[in-house]
Design a protein around this motif. Structure first.
Motif: not given
Length: 191
Positions: A3-13
């Motif tokens: 997963p991209s960092p953006t996807t990881n950040k979104r999932q973290h939120v």
């Protein structure tokens, strides 16, 4: 594929908001609190979720997808429709006994967002109707569609009632399971 960092950040939120909403409620949890708990910039939050309602809907949809995957795995363990319905009740029984159980996130969302036109209400309806359709599809293997639909609606009511009773600290899943068996047996009996 990673997963991209953006996807990881979104999932973290989403994961952070889920934990907060589950514990404190939707209206009581502000965006600033989610931002602080997730340790992200305000711009990051609004890039992924322009509104709190969009975040709530994503949290509910994420939870619904996880539930569906769990039920899909359980359904593969058994063969008969009665066993498949039993696995749904087994899942709920385990959930009720878990330390993580705080009642149904979807029921809580419905209590806070009662307008049928609201996106959160619609997300709740999709999840509940999806569970009903799942049970109806299972039951259609052994009974006519109309009977399967009625039986699935009754089973959903049993599950929802048992969930509320469990949230109140009162065991109800065994009674719900017995009632479900009786409903299925009755619906299978030729009229």
């Amino acid at each position: 594929m990673t997963p991209s960092p953006t996807t990881n950040k979104r999932q973290h939120v989403v994961d952070t908001a889920y934990a907060l909403f589950k514990r404190d409620g939707f209206h009581a949890t502000g965006i600033d609190r989610i931002i602080a708990e997730a340790d992200i910039a305000k711009m990051t939050m609004y890039r992924h979720f322009p509104s709190k309602d969009e975040l709530i809907v994503e949290v509910l949809e994420h939870r619904a997808r996880r539930f569906e995957r769990q039920l899909d795995r359980l359904a593969q363990e058994v063969a008969t429709p009665e066993q498949k319905i039993g696995k749904i009740f087994d899942w709920h029984e385990r959930w009720f006994r878990s330390a993580d159980f705080h009642g149904c996130l979807f029921a809580h969302a419905l209590a806070e967002f009662g307008d049928p036109g609201h996106p959160v209400f619609k997300a709740v309806a999709r999840q509940k109707n999806g569970l009903k359709r799942r049970m109806q599809s299972i039951l259609e293997e052994v009974m006519p569609p109309g009977q399967a639909e009625s039986a699935a609606a009754a089973l959903l009511m049993l599950i929802e009632g048992a969930t509320l009773m469990a949230q109140m600290g009162q065991p109800a899943i065994d009674g719900a399971r017995k009632a479900a068996a009786a409903i299925i047996a009755s619906a299978r009996t030729p009229q």
